[in-house]
Design a protein around this motif. Structure first.
Motif, short mmCIF file in Angstrom:
data_model
loop_
_atom_site.label_atom_id
_atom_site.label_comp_id
_atom_site.label_asym_id
_atom_site.label_seq_id
_atom_site.Cartn_x
_atom_site.Cartn_y
_atom_site.Cartn_z
N GLU A 109 5.98 1.28 4.92
CA GLU A 109 5.22 2.44 4.42
C GLU A 109 5.38 2.64 2.92
O GLU A 109 4.60 3.37 2.30
CB GLU A 109 5.65 3.70 5.16
CG GLU A 109 5.26 3.72 6.63
CD GLU A 109 5.96 4.82 7.41
OE1 GLU A 109 6.80 5.53 6.81
OE2 GLU A 109 5.67 4.96 8.62
N GLU A 113 -0.72 -2.17 0.58
CA GLU A 113 -1.24 -2.88 1.75
C GLU A 113 -1.17 -4.39 1.59
O GLU A 113 -1.00 -5.13 2.56
CB GLU A 113 -2.69 -2.45 2.00
CG GLU A 113 -3.29 -3.00 3.27
CD GLU A 113 -4.70 -2.50 3.52
OE1 GLU A 113 -5.37 -3.04 4.41
OE2 GLU A 113 -5.14 -1.57 2.81
N SER A 114 -1.29 -4.86 0.35
CA SER A 114 -1.31 -6.30 0.10
C SER A 114 0.09 -6.91 0.00
O SER A 114 0.24 -8.14 -0.05
CB SER A 114 -2.07 -6.60 -1.19
OG SER A 114 -1.44 -5.94 -2.29
N ARG A 116 3.87 -8.22 0.93
CA ARG A 116 4.44 -8.86 2.11
C ARG A 116 5.96 -9.06 1.96
O ARG A 116 6.46 -9.27 0.86
CB ARG A 116 3.80 -10.23 2.36
CG ARG A 116 2.32 -10.16 2.72
CD ARG A 116 2.08 -9.55 4.09
NE ARG A 116 0.67 -9.52 4.45
CZ ARG A 116 -0.16 -8.54 4.13
NH1 ARG A 116 0.27 -7.49 3.44
NH2 ARG A 116 -1.43 -8.60 4.49
N THR A 150 1.73 -5.36 9.46
CA THR A 150 0.97 -6.31 8.65
C THR A 150 1.68 -6.68 7.36
O THR A 150 1.24 -7.58 6.64
CB THR A 150 -0.42 -5.73 8.30
OG1 THR A 150 -0.24 -4.47 7.63
CG2 THR A 150 -1.25 -5.52 9.55
N SER A 151 2.80 -6.01 7.07
CA SER A 151 3.59 -6.35 5.87
C SER A 151 4.52 -7.53 6.11
O SER A 151 5.17 -8.00 5.18
CB SER A 151 4.41 -5.14 5.40
OG SER A 151 3.58 -4.08 5.00
#
Length: 295
Positions: A109, A113-114, A116, A150-151
């Protein structure tokens, strides 16, 4: 479970598909794979399919040395500051201990979003069990790291220098891994016996990338191998491991080398964190890699 391997990234078809009588488990993996394929198909329809490699440059952990700290807002956490500058980080603490589910969720969090995370597998699997383990240790570890959602990027398995290649052990473990995890995985072996055509073939079979390491225990260890759609570099610092900063001339050469790579995704992790050199090296390489790509 028996795995059926096909190509994914280059053709937009399924990479591996579980053939199992467990309908719920099969549906779980197919949903994951079809989610990725949906994005590939959408990109092609819109005419925006990426032809260049996606490059991620970061450090082991997300510590920001004091000399850089003044550039950031004191109101943000270290991870929030770090993730605004670099695109990935390698979580090494998982090698030593487990983390709470809430910790993984908080990390996910805190980043764009991009962004990783790659995650280093526990030493109980790689160093104590030497890959000879039942499904439970891997199952518990993956259940935790999957909370990154998704990370989550590649899972890193670093082997001890004494761990020689054993084809039976390796294949059994890779099978176990692929029964439980369909995402990217990378291996950093540190015994010369792993740098053979037999070991490389086995990694390709299970879509596992071999780390390109510096310093390299043998010349061939400086080059990536295995699954060729993921290139994962680990730069530990040379000549003084974990301490030495890389000169800009080295980073310039590295940036040009990365620009020529055909892998779909490239990770470059600086592990020379003991002296605080990693963050500056990563920043410099990120800028040089961007320039190299645009020229």
């Amino acid at each position: 479970m028996i795995w059926k391997y096909e190509r994914l990234l280059s053709t937009g078809t399924r990479c591996f598909e579980p053939q199992t009588t467990n309908t719920a488990l099969s549906a779980h993996y197919l949903n994951q794979i079809d989610y990725v394929l949906g994005h590939i198909a959408t990109a092609r329809l819109l005419g925006i399919e990426r032809t260049m490699s996606l490059k991620r440059i970061g450090t082991a952990g997300w510590s920001i040395p004091k000399k850089y700290a003044k550039e950031f807002s004191a109101k943000e956490t270290h991870l929030e500051r770090y993730s605004r500058i670099l695109s990935c980080a390698e979580i090494n603490s998982t090698f030593y201990r487990s983390h709470r589910i809430s910790t993984y969720k908080k990390w996910a969090e805190s980043v764009p979003e991009s962004f990783r995370f790659s995650v280093k597998a526990p030493k109980t699997i790689t160093h104590e069990a030497n890959l000879i383990c039942g499904p439970d240790p891997l199952k518990y570890f993956l259940a935790e790291v999957n909370k990154l959602g998704t990370s989550l990027g590649p899972i890193l398995f670093q082997l001890p220098p004494k761990a020689a290649f054993n084809s039976t052990v390796a294949e059994a473990f890779f099978n176990l891994l692929r029964e439980q995890h369909s995402g990217p995985a990378v291996l950093e072996p540190r015994h010369p016996s792993w740098f053979t055509s037999q070991a490389t073939h086995l990694m390709k079979k299970f879509y596992i990338a071999r780390v390109a390491a510096d310093p390299a225990i043998t010349p061939v260890a400086s080059a990536a191998a295995g699954w060729d759609q993921l290139l994962y570099c680990r730069l530990h610092g040379s000549p003084h491991m974990y301490y030495s900063s890389y000169p800009e001339s080295y980073l310039q050469t590295l940036a040009m080398t990365l620009a020529r790579q055909q892998a779909k995704e490239i990770w470059c992790i600086f592990d020379n964190t003991a002296s605080g050199a990693a963050f500056g090296n990563a920043q410099t390489l990120a800028g040089l890699a961007n320039d190299a790509t645009n020229h």
